[in-house]
Design a protein around this motif. Structure first.
Motif, short mmCIF file in Angstrom:
data_model
loop_
_atom_site.label_atom_id
_atom_site.label_comp_id
_atom_site.label_asym_id
_atom_site.label_seq_id
_atom_site.Cartn_x
_atom_site.Cartn_y
_atom_site.Cartn_z
N ALA A 73 0.82 -1.20 0.00
CA ALA A 73 0.00 0.00 0.00
C ALA A 73 0.86 1.26 0.00
O ALA A 73 0.57 2.24 -0.70
CB ALA A 73 -0.93 -0.01 1.21
N VAL A 74 1.95 1.27 0.77
CA VAL A 74 2.82 2.43 0.83
C VAL A 74 3.56 2.63 -0.49
O VAL A 74 3.71 3.76 -0.97
CB VAL A 74 3.81 2.29 2.01
CG1 VAL A 74 4.90 3.35 1.94
CG2 VAL A 74 3.05 2.42 3.34
N ARG A 75 4.00 1.55 -1.11
CA ARG A 75 4.66 1.68 -2.41
C ARG A 75 3.71 2.26 -3.45
O ARG A 75 4.09 3.09 -4.29
CB ARG A 75 5.22 0.33 -2.86
CG ARG A 75 6.49 -0.08 -2.13
CD ARG A 75 7.18 -1.24 -2.84
NE ARG A 75 6.41 -2.48 -2.70
CZ ARG A 75 6.59 -3.37 -1.74
NH1 ARG A 75 7.51 -3.14 -0.80
NH2 ARG A 75 5.87 -4.46 -1.69
N ALA A 76 2.44 1.81 -3.40
CA ALA A 76 1.45 2.35 -4.33
C ALA A 76 1.19 3.83 -4.04
O ALA A 76 0.98 4.63 -4.97
CB ALA A 76 0.15 1.55 -4.24
N ALA A 77 1.21 4.21 -2.77
CA ALA A 77 1.01 5.61 -2.42
C ALA A 77 2.13 6.49 -2.97
O ALA A 77 1.90 7.64 -3.35
CB ALA A 77 0.92 5.77 -0.90
N LEU A 78 3.35 5.96 -3.03
CA LEU A 78 4.45 6.73 -3.61
C LEU A 78 4.19 6.99 -5.09
O LEU A 78 4.47 8.10 -5.59
CB LEU A 78 5.77 5.98 -3.42
CG LEU A 78 6.99 6.67 -4.04
CD1 LEU A 78 7.22 8.05 -3.42
CD2 LEU A 78 8.23 5.79 -3.87
N ASP A 79 3.67 6.01 -5.80
CA ASP A 79 3.34 6.23 -7.22
C ASP A 79 2.28 7.32 -7.35
O ASP A 79 2.36 8.19 -8.24
CB ASP A 79 2.83 4.92 -7.84
CG ASP A 79 3.92 3.87 -7.96
OD1 ASP A 79 5.11 4.24 -7.97
OD2 ASP A 79 3.57 2.67 -8.02
N GLN A 80 1.27 7.28 -6.48
CA GLN A 80 0.25 8.33 -6.50
C GLN A 80 0.88 9.70 -6.20
O GLN A 80 0.52 10.70 -6.82
CB GLN A 80 -0.83 8.03 -5.46
CG GLN A 80 -1.76 6.88 -5.80
CD GLN A 80 -2.80 6.69 -4.72
OE1 GLN A 80 -2.48 6.42 -3.55
NE2 GLN A 80 -4.06 6.86 -5.08
N HIS A 81 1.79 9.71 -5.26
CA HIS A 81 2.44 10.97 -4.86
C HIS A 81 3.20 11.57 -6.03
O HIS A 81 3.13 12.79 -6.27
CB HIS A 81 3.38 10.70 -3.68
CG HIS A 81 4.11 11.91 -3.20
ND1 HIS A 81 3.54 12.81 -2.34
CD2 HIS A 81 5.35 12.39 -3.49
CE1 HIS A 81 4.40 13.79 -2.10
NE2 HIS A 81 5.51 13.55 -2.78
N ARG A 82 3.94 10.75 -6.75
CA ARG A 82 4.75 11.26 -7.85
C ARG A 82 3.89 11.85 -8.96
O ARG A 82 4.34 12.75 -9.67
CB ARG A 82 5.63 10.13 -8.40
CG ARG A 82 6.77 9.78 -7.45
CD ARG A 82 7.49 8.51 -7.87
NE ARG A 82 8.71 8.31 -7.07
CZ ARG A 82 9.38 7.17 -7.03
NH1 ARG A 82 8.96 6.11 -7.75
NH2 ARG A 82 10.47 7.07 -6.30
N ALA A 83 2.66 11.35 -9.11
CA ALA A 83 1.76 11.92 -10.09
C ALA A 83 1.07 13.18 -9.55
O ALA A 83 0.98 14.20 -10.22
CB ALA A 83 0.72 10.89 -10.52
N TRP A 84 0.60 13.10 -8.30
CA TRP A 84 -0.18 14.20 -7.71
C TRP A 84 0.65 15.46 -7.55
O TRP A 84 0.13 16.57 -7.71
CB TRP A 84 -0.74 13.73 -6.38
CG TRP A 84 -1.54 14.75 -5.63
CD1 TRP A 84 -1.17 15.43 -4.51
CD2 TRP A 84 -2.88 15.19 -5.92
NE1 TRP A 84 -2.17 16.26 -4.09
CE2 TRP A 84 -3.24 16.14 -4.94
CE3 TRP A 84 -3.80 14.88 -6.92
CZ2 TRP A 84 -4.48 16.76 -4.93
CZ3 TRP A 84 -5.04 15.50 -6.90
CH2 TRP A 84 -5.37 16.43 -5.92
#
Length: 516
Positions: A73-84
């Motif tokens: 879940a945290v790794r996926a959140a990093l991907d979201q962060h890089r886009a957001w």
């Protein structure tokens, strides 16, 4: 005889749950809530049984993830962060504003969930929702200036918060962090609030806010939510024991952090005579059964004023209204006007009862003890999570009630004879979030207040976390990391100029702004 009470029409847990299924079917399934990660609602985790502190009604429990899934879940959140972080500010502002509109639309359902899950009376539950919405709107209106010359962090912000203010503390923080350009991760509190947070998160996710919501034990998820290299900042609200472990971890990793911890907030009375004002204030200090980080559980009173203090305090504390937050005489009556309902669970109630009994056994003097007969309950309801107000004089030093925050409707009074004793007693917990000194002369307040180890100090009035531009932090062991409130909250979760030193308590520096 008191009237026989009944549950207010349309407020049963089953009614609230059915409304959740209708409003956000993607986040609620049959009798459980889902976790949200990788931008999708996931039916994973082991859902634990849970009951409402209000009357023992079974409610939705947190679906606890294991360590490996939390890491995903945290790794996926990093991907979201890089886009957001590259989404233009006007679009971020519009999405957060749309989320606030949705939260306002479902205000009463969110409040009803808070009543059932954490026992808040209706007035305070609605206020928690309103403070979240109104507070974030202030940031939406002023975010341009706050972000001038600043950029999002390198990774998402991880939020671990206590159960007592799911909306006005946790959801408020999540939305401001996202507005500033960060993806956000939140852990649902173990003790309550999972359905309310799930609904609020579902409304935010629909508007494209990059939010992750997971459940689990602190020990199981700390490696992912605190230590993971993907995390750009850790925001924690809770007790000192858990906070100390988090502080050690973030210090070792050099990670940005905001750690709000408990302290014994004290109210001093010295050379004072405005007893009418104090008497009117006492019931307000019991809001939500003193289950607040800014509650005042300790009065430090000049011995020569003790008789006058009691004459003002005791009649006021006897007016407190407690009981089932949804119990009314007739099904269509307004919600009852209560100061507080239950504490968070039956185990906490037993702990408080045991601490009070032990303190009295060791020499504390009981000055006031409420009785269940004074409370409003449904016929035959479970009352194991209720604690009636208690006031003790001079708790023994061996008692937790002497040096720690009880987090329940228990007041303690300590008598002092000198200003030095007053200050020592008011600083009993090595730092606090708030304090108040009631004294007639402004010169006396100005002379003594700088020696009180609290971030905010009131002159005869209570202090609180505050909203909008009001700063917030703590002294000593009550706070570690960046201070928040106003533009400091945005600064805490963004990067500024090279070499910037944020206001706060850090291992390598302490920078304290002026708190008004």
């Amino acid at each position: 005889m008191p009237p026989t009470l009944t549950l207010k029409s349309g407020t049963a847990w089953a009614d609230a749950w059915q409304r959740c299924l209708t409003v956000a079917p993607e986040a609620f399934r049959d009798d459980r809530v889902l976790n949200l990660w990788n931008a999708a609602w996931q039916a994973d985790g082991r859902a634990l049984p849970a009951v409402s502190p209000v009357d023992g009604t079974p409610v939705a429990g947190p679906p606890r993830l294991d360590r490996a899934t939390a890491r995903q879940a945290v790794r996926a959140a990093l991907d979201q962060h890089r886009a957001w972080r590259h989404v233009p500010l006007p679009e971020r502002r519009a999405r957060v504003a749309a989320t606030l509109d949705a939260l306002a639309e479902h205000r009463d359902l969110l409040a009803l969930l808070l009543v059932w899950e954490i026992g808040k009376p209706w007035r305070l539950a609605r206020a928690d929702v309103d403070r979240a919405v109104d507070g974030v709107r202030w940031y939406v209106d002023g975010i341009d200036a706050m972000l001038d010359g600043r950029a999002p962090l390198d990774g998402p912000v991880s939020n671990i918060a206590s159960w007592n203010y799911p909306m006005s503390v946790l959801v408020h923080a999540l939305l401001v962090q996202a507005l500033a350009g960060n993806a956000v991760v939140a852990k649902t509190p173990t003790d309550g609030g999972v359905a309310c947070l799930t609904l609020a998160t579902a409304l935010a996710a629909r508007e494209g806010i990059p939010v992750t919501l997971v459940s689990g034990s602190g020990g199981e998820l700390s490696e992912a939510l605190v230590r993971a290299p993907e995390i750009g900042c850790v925001s924690f609200v809770g007790g000192r024991d858990t906070g100390a472990a988090v502080a050690t971890a973030v210090a070792d990793l050099g990670k940005r952090h905001i750690l709000e911890q408990e302290g014994l907030n004290t109210w001093g009375v010295w050379n004072f005579s405005d007893w009418e004002t104090l008497s009117a204030t006492v019931p307000k200090l019991f809001d939500y059964g003193k289950q607040r980080c800014t509650a005042y559980p300790r009065f430090v009173v000049q011995r020569s004023l003790f008789d006058a203090f009691l004459a003002a305090y005791l009649p006021a504390v006897r007016t407190l209204r407690t009981g089932h937050p949804l119990a009314v005489e007739h099904p269509d009556d307004p919600y009852p006007a209560l100061d507080f309902g239950p504490v968070i669970n039956a185990a906490k109630a037993k702990e408080l009862h045991d601490q009070v009994a032990e303190a009295i056994d060791r020499g504390a003097v009981p000055l006031h003890r409420g009785t269940p007969a004074d409370a409003r309950f449904l016929p035959g309801q479970d009352t194991s999570a209720y604690v009636q107000p208690v006031t003790l004089l001079n708790p023994p030093r061996s008692s937790p009630l002497h040096h720690a925050e009880p987090f329940g409707p228990v007041d303690t009074i300590v008598l002092v004879d000198t200003e030095a004793e007053l200050l020592a007693a008011m600083n009993a917990s090595n730092g606090a979030l708030v304090a108040t000194l009631s004294t007639d002369e402004r010169a006396t307040f100005d002379r003594l207040a700088p020696h009180i180890r609290a971030f905010k100090i009131g002159h005869g009035v209570p202090r609180s976390r505050g909203d909008r531009d009001e700063l917030f932090g703590g002294f000593g062991a009550s706070w570690r990391g960046a201070f928040v409130g106003g533009d400091l909250l945005v600064r805490a979760v963004t990067r500024g100029p090279a070499g910037e030193r944020l206001p706060g308590n850090f291992p390598d520096h302490q920078l304290v702004p002026r708190a008004t």
